[in-house]
Scaffold this motif. Structure first.
Motif, PDB file in Angstrom:
ATOM      1  N   ILE A  99       0.830  -1.213   0.000  1.00  0.00           N
ATOM      2  CA  ILE A  99       0.000   0.000   0.000  1.00  0.00           C
ATOM      3  C   ILE A  99       0.864   1.263   0.000  1.00  0.00           C
ATOM      4  O   ILE A  99       0.455   2.278  -0.569  1.00  0.00           O
ATOM      5  CB  ILE A  99      -1.062   0.014   1.127  1.00  0.00           C
ATOM      6  N   ILE A 100       2.035   1.213   0.586  1.00  0.00           N
ATOM      7  CA  ILE A 100       2.935   2.373   0.531  1.00  0.00           C
ATOM      8  C   ILE A 100       3.322   2.646  -0.923  1.00  0.00           C
ATOM      9  O   ILE A 100       3.286   3.795  -1.378  1.00  0.00           O
ATOM     10  CB  ILE A 100       4.177   2.163   1.423  1.00  0.00           C
ATOM     11  N   GLU A 101       3.686   1.591  -1.658  1.00  0.00           N
ATOM     12  CA  GLU A 101       4.016   1.755  -3.074  1.00  0.00           C
ATOM     13  C   GLU A 101       2.829   2.318  -3.850  1.00  0.00           C
ATOM     14  O   GLU A 101       2.994   3.194  -4.705  1.00  0.00           O
ATOM     15  CB  GLU A 101       4.440   0.420  -3.677  1.00  0.00           C
ATOM     16  N   GLN A 102       1.638   1.827  -3.544  1.00  0.00           N
ATOM     17  CA  GLN A 102       0.448   2.319  -4.236  1.00  0.00           C
ATOM     18  C   GLN A 102       0.161   3.779  -3.879  1.00  0.00           C
ATOM     19  O   GLN A 102      -0.220   4.559  -4.748  1.00  0.00           O
ATOM     20  CB  GLN A 102      -0.759   1.445  -3.910  1.00  0.00           C
TER      21      GLN A 102
ATOM     22  N   THR B 111      -5.682   0.438   0.764  1.00  0.00           N
ATOM     23  CA  THR B 111      -5.290   0.937   2.086  1.00  0.00           C
ATOM     24  C   THR B 111      -6.449   0.778   3.063  1.00  0.00           C
ATOM     25  O   THR B 111      -6.253   0.363   4.209  1.00  0.00           O
ATOM     26  CB  THR B 111      -4.822   2.401   2.014  1.00  0.00           C
ATOM     27  N   ARG B 112      -7.649   1.063   2.608  1.00  0.00           N
ATOM     28  CA  ARG B 112      -8.843   0.840   3.447  1.00  0.00           C
ATOM     29  C   ARG B 112      -8.978  -0.626   3.840  1.00  0.00           C
ATOM     30  O   ARG B 112      -9.280  -0.937   4.992  1.00  0.00           O
ATOM     31  CB  ARG B 112     -10.104   1.245   2.684  1.00  0.00           C
ATOM     32  N   ARG B 113      -8.787  -1.503   2.881  1.00  0.00           N
ATOM     33  CA  ARG B 113      -8.919  -2.938   3.157  1.00  0.00           C
ATOM     34  C   ARG B 113      -7.913  -3.401   4.199  1.00  0.00           C
ATOM     35  O   ARG B 113      -8.270  -4.127   5.135  1.00  0.00           O
ATOM     36  CB  ARG B 113      -8.735  -3.743   1.876  1.00  0.00           C
ATOM     37  N   VAL B 114      -6.674  -2.980   4.058  1.00  0.00           N
ATOM     38  CA  VAL B 114      -5.638  -3.391   5.004  1.00  0.00           C
ATOM     39  C   VAL B 114      -5.953  -2.851   6.393  1.00  0.00           C
ATOM     40  O   VAL B 114      -5.914  -3.578   7.387  1.00  0.00           O
ATOM     41  CB  VAL B 114      -4.235  -2.934   4.535  1.00  0.00           C
TER      42      VAL B 114
END
Length: 115
Positions: free
Chosen positions: A28-31, A52-55
């Motif tokens: 998610i950081i890469e995204q 990011t929401r999912r994680v």
């Protein structure tokens, strides 16, 4: 042949779970970085916000479970961070914010803490 103790098995499971969480944070950081480069209306931003929401939804759910063995104060702090992340994502989604910087920074700190 199978002389693994319950504690050894549990330790391995926890290490794997922590590694999976760290890996998910890396993704998610890469995204989020790609979203920052392409802009909040880009496909990259949509994917970054969604994932990011999912994680964080998963993490918040896990942290709120009474069987989670982390100290209560740490769990509460991490849940608070998760709620902040969710609010920031919503602000970007609803065009009240354009900055992915805070999200990148906090997720990086959490990922590094999982090492």
């Amino acid at each position: 042949m199978y002389n693994f103790s319950y504690a050894e098995t549990l330790d391995e499971f926890c290490v794997d779970a922590r590694g999976n969480e760290r890996q998910a944070m890396g993704v998610i950081i890469e995204q989020l970085q790609a979203a920052k480069e392409k802009g909040r209306r880009s496909r990259e931003a949509i994917e970054a916000i969604y994932n990011t929401r999912r994680v964080w939804a998963y993490l918040i759910d896990d942290l709120s479970n009474e069987r989670n063995e982390l100290p209560v104060a740490l769990r509460a702090d991490l849940i608070s961070i998760g709620l902040w992340v969710m609010k920031e994502l919503e602000a970007i989604r609803t065009e009240q914010s354009e900055s992915f910087d805070g999200l990148i920074q906090i997720n990086t700190m959490i990922r590094d803490g999982l090492a």
